[in-house]
Scaffold this motif. Structure first.
Motif, PDB file in Angstrom:
ATOM      1  N   PRO A  98      72.226 -53.748  16.167  1.00  0.00           N
ATOM      2  CA  PRO A  98      71.557 -52.444  16.160  1.00  0.00           C
ATOM      3  C   PRO A  98      71.716 -51.736  17.505  1.00  0.00           C
ATOM      4  N   GLU A  99      71.922 -50.415  17.439  1.00  0.00           N
ATOM      5  CA  GLU A  99      72.118 -49.619  18.653  1.00  0.00           C
ATOM      6  C   GLU A  99      70.801 -49.130  19.245  1.00  0.00           C
ATOM      7  N   GLY A 100      69.733 -49.261  18.507  1.00  0.00           N
ATOM      8  CA  GLY A 100      68.425 -48.866  18.997  1.00  0.00           C
ATOM      9  C   GLY A 100      67.352 -49.666  18.287  1.00  0.00           C
ATOM     10  N   LYS A 101      66.165 -49.721  18.922  1.00  0.00           N
ATOM     11  CA  LYS A 101      65.097 -50.523  18.336  1.00  0.00           C
ATOM     12  C   LYS A 101      63.769 -49.823  18.567  1.00  0.00           C
ATOM     13  N   LEU A 102      62.936 -49.789  17.520  1.00  0.00           N
ATOM     14  CA  LEU A 102      61.590 -49.245  17.614  1.00  0.00           C
ATOM     15  C   LEU A 102      60.626 -50.318  17.152  1.00  0.00           C
ATOM     16  N   ASP A 103      59.649 -50.656  18.019  1.00  0.00           N
ATOM     17  CA  ASP A 103      58.664 -51.674  17.686  1.00  0.00           C
ATOM     18  C   ASP A 103      57.337 -50.990  17.365  1.00  0.00           C
ATOM     19  N   LEU A 104      56.888 -51.136  16.122  1.00  0.00           N
ATOM     20  CA  LEU A 104      55.642 -50.514  15.677  1.00  0.00           C
ATOM     21  C   LEU A 104      54.471 -51.497  15.650  1.00  0.00           C
ATOM     22  N   HIS A 105      54.656 -52.689  16.246  1.00  0.00           N
ATOM     23  CA  HIS A 105      53.573 -53.679  16.270  1.00  0.00           C
ATOM     24  C   HIS A 105      52.310 -53.088  16.867  1.00  0.00           C
ATOM     25  N   GLY A 106      51.193 -53.321  16.213  1.00  0.00           N
ATOM     26  CA  GLY A 106      49.903 -52.908  16.746  1.00  0.00           C
ATOM     27  C   GLY A 106      49.577 -51.434  16.582  1.00  0.00           C
ATOM     28  N   MET A 107      50.493 -50.655  16.052  1.00  0.00           N
ATOM     29  CA  MET A 107      50.220 -49.225  15.867  1.00  0.00           C
ATOM     30  C   MET A 107      49.481 -49.001  14.561  1.00  0.00           C
ATOM     31  N   ARG A 108      48.750 -47.917  14.533  1.00  0.00           N
ATOM     32  CA  ARG A 108      48.095 -47.495  13.297  1.00  0.00           C
ATOM     33  C   ARG A 108      48.997 -46.476  12.612  1.00  0.00           C
ATOM     34  N   ILE A 109      48.662 -46.155  11.373  1.00  0.00           N
ATOM     35  CA  ILE A 109      49.496 -45.244  10.590  1.00  0.00           C
ATOM     36  C   ILE A 109      49.622 -43.887  11.268  1.00  0.00           C
ATOM     37  N   THR A 111      49.661 -43.047  14.367  1.00  0.00           N
ATOM     38  CA  THR A 111      50.566 -43.015  15.520  1.00  0.00           C
ATOM     39  C   THR A 111      51.966 -43.514  15.163  1.00  0.00           C
ATOM     40  N   ALA A 112      52.053 -44.391  14.166  1.00  0.00           N
ATOM     41  CA  ALA A 112      53.353 -44.966  13.806  1.00  0.00           C
ATOM     42  C   ALA A 112      54.258 -43.955  13.114  1.00  0.00           C
ATOM     43  N   HIS A 113      53.709 -43.106  12.250  1.00  0.00           N
ATOM     44  CA  HIS A 113      54.540 -42.155  11.518  1.00  0.00           C
ATOM     45  C   HIS A 113      55.222 -41.147  12.441  1.00  0.00           C
ATOM     46  N   PRO A 114      54.502 -40.501  13.379  1.00  0.00           N
ATOM     47  CA  PRO A 114      55.209 -39.595  14.286  1.00  0.00           C
ATOM     48  C   PRO A 114      56.203 -40.314  15.202  1.00  0.00           C
ATOM     49  N   ALA A 115      55.870 -41.546  15.610  1.00  0.00           N
ATOM     50  CA  ALA A 115      56.797 -42.303  16.461  1.00  0.00           C
ATOM     51  C   ALA A 115      58.084 -42.619  15.705  1.00  0.00           C
ATOM     52  N   LEU A 116      57.959 -42.986  14.443  1.00  0.00           N
ATOM     53  CA  LEU A 116      59.141 -43.269  13.620  1.00  0.00           C
ATOM     54  C   LEU A 116      59.979 -42.011  13.426  1.00  0.00           C
ATOM     55  N   THR A 117      59.333 -40.896  13.149  1.00  0.00           N
ATOM     56  CA  THR A 117      60.050 -39.636  12.937  1.00  0.00           C
ATOM     57  C   THR A 117      60.822 -39.241  14.185  1.00  0.00           C
ATOM     58  N   ARG A 118      60.172 -39.308  15.337  1.00  0.00           N
ATOM     59  CA  ARG A 118      60.836 -38.972  16.609  1.00  0.00           C
ATOM     60  C   ARG A 118      62.020 -39.896  16.860  1.00  0.00           C
ATOM     61  N   PHE A 119      61.812 -41.204  16.659  1.00  0.00           N
ATOM     62  CA  PHE A 119      62.854 -42.184  16.946  1.00  0.00           C
ATOM     63  C   PHE A 119      64.083 -41.983  16.057  1.00  0.00           C
ATOM     64  N   ILE A 120      63.882 -41.820  14.754  1.00  0.00           N
ATOM     65  CA  ILE A 120      65.008 -41.687  13.815  1.00  0.00           C
ATOM     66  C   ILE A 120      65.788 -40.403  14.076  1.00  0.00           C
ATOM     67  N   LEU A 121      65.086 -39.293  14.245  1.00  0.00           N
ATOM     68  CA  LEU A 121      65.780 -38.015  14.459  1.00  0.00           C
ATOM     69  C   LEU A 121      66.513 -37.986  15.798  1.00  0.00           C
ATOM     70  N   THR A 135      58.285 -53.671  12.073  1.00  0.00           N
ATOM     71  CA  THR A 135      56.940 -53.346  11.590  1.00  0.00           C
ATOM     72  C   THR A 135      55.985 -54.516  11.732  1.00  0.00           C
ATOM     73  N   GLY A 136      56.496 -55.715  11.761  1.00  0.00           N
ATOM     74  CA  GLY A 136      55.663 -56.908  11.722  1.00  0.00           C
ATOM     75  C   GLY A 136      55.377 -57.265  10.271  1.00  0.00           C
ATOM     76  N   LEU A 154      52.100 -51.172   7.542  1.00  0.00           N
ATOM     77  CA  LEU A 154      53.304 -50.495   8.044  1.00  0.00           C
ATOM     78  C   LEU A 154      54.558 -51.001   7.345  1.00  0.00           C
ATOM     79  N   ARG A 155      54.567 -52.284   7.007  1.00  0.00           N
ATOM     80  CA  ARG A 155      55.714 -52.851   6.311  1.00  0.00           C
ATOM     81  C   ARG A 155      55.928 -52.156   4.969  1.00  0.00           C
ATOM     82  N   HIS A 156      54.857 -51.719   4.331  1.00  0.00           N
ATOM     83  CA  HIS A 156      54.964 -51.025   3.046  1.00  0.00           C
ATOM     84  C   HIS A 156      55.195 -49.524   3.219  1.00  0.00           C
ATOM     85  N   LYS A 157      54.675 -48.950   4.289  1.00  0.00           N
ATOM     86  CA  LYS A 157      54.756 -47.501   4.477  1.00  0.00           C
ATOM     87  C   LYS A 157      56.104 -47.038   5.033  1.00  0.00           C
ATOM     88  N   VAL A 158      56.720 -47.822   5.908  1.00  0.00           N
ATOM     89  CA  VAL A 158      57.955 -47.384   6.579  1.00  0.00           C
ATOM     90  C   VAL A 158      59.064 -47.036   5.578  1.00  0.00           C
TER      91      VAL A 158
END
Length: 195
Positions: A98-109, A111-121, A135-136, A154-158
């Motif tokens: 993988p060329e990049g990695k985002l760790d969502l451990h310990g995040m709530r929904i 905060t995790a959703h905007p972080a995922l959106t920013r990271f992917i885009l 996601t853990g 998060l494992r189900h939402k991502v």
């Protein structure tokens, strides 16, 4: 079982009771009753026919499983392969890095959703093709009850978030990660080329 016959005393008693009673619906004519009931016909004895038995000849099909919600891995595999087949097989075996990695451990929904959106885009804008989203696996819950609670929110939402706009236009393939990159607690996200 044979029926016993009524005695003369029982018949006399019944006639006295019948004379003292009043009809509930006098407008309906009484139906004539037979003096004696017909004898029941004897049933034929059941005989066993010796049929030859072969293993599996009377076997029923296995009962269908009642999965109300399919597992995440099976839901993702049902979507089919959208990317190059050879690259997909290498990715599933953990051979692509993988060329990049985002760790969502310990995040709530929230905060995790905007972080995922920013990271992917931002990963798509910088030309990256394969990123890893961790996601853990989620915590075990000790809450038994009639409604099953999925382990790992998060494992189900991502996967849902990745299939909805604005991320759907950037994502080509989502699949659970190889064990060396996190297994069930992570996802490979293969991105489209930015235009």
């Amino acid at each position: 079982m044979t029926r016993r016959k009524l005695t003369d005393e029982e018949i006399d008693l019944w006639k006295k009771v019948a004379k003292q009673t009043e009809r509930m619906h006098p407008e309906v004519a009484p139906s004539p009753h037979p003096k004696s009931l017909p004898k029941p016909k004897p049933q034929k004895p059941v005989t066993f026919r010796g049929e030859t038995f072969e293993v599996g000849s009377k076997a029923q099909a296995p009962a269908p499983k009642h999965n109300l919600k399919p597992s995440i891995a099976s839901a993702l595999s049902d979507r089919g392969v959208q990317m190059d087949e050879k690259a997909f097989r290498r990715m599933k075996r953990g051979k692509l890095k993988p060329e990049g990695k985002l760790d969502l451990h310990g995040m709530r929904i929230d905060t995790a959703h905007p972080a995922l959106t920013r990271f992917i885009l931002s990963a798509q804008a910088s030309g990256k093709r394969l990123v890893l989203v961790i996601t853990g696996k989620g915590k075990h819950r000790d809450e038994p009850g009639p409604m099953p609670i999925p382990r790992g929110v998060l494992r189900h939402k991502v996967p849902q978030w990745l299939s909805l706009p604005p991320l759907a236009q950037a994502v080509l393939q989502v699949t659970p990660a190889h064990l060396s990159h996190g297994g069930e607690g992570a996802y490979y996200v293969y991105l489209r080329r930015s235009r």
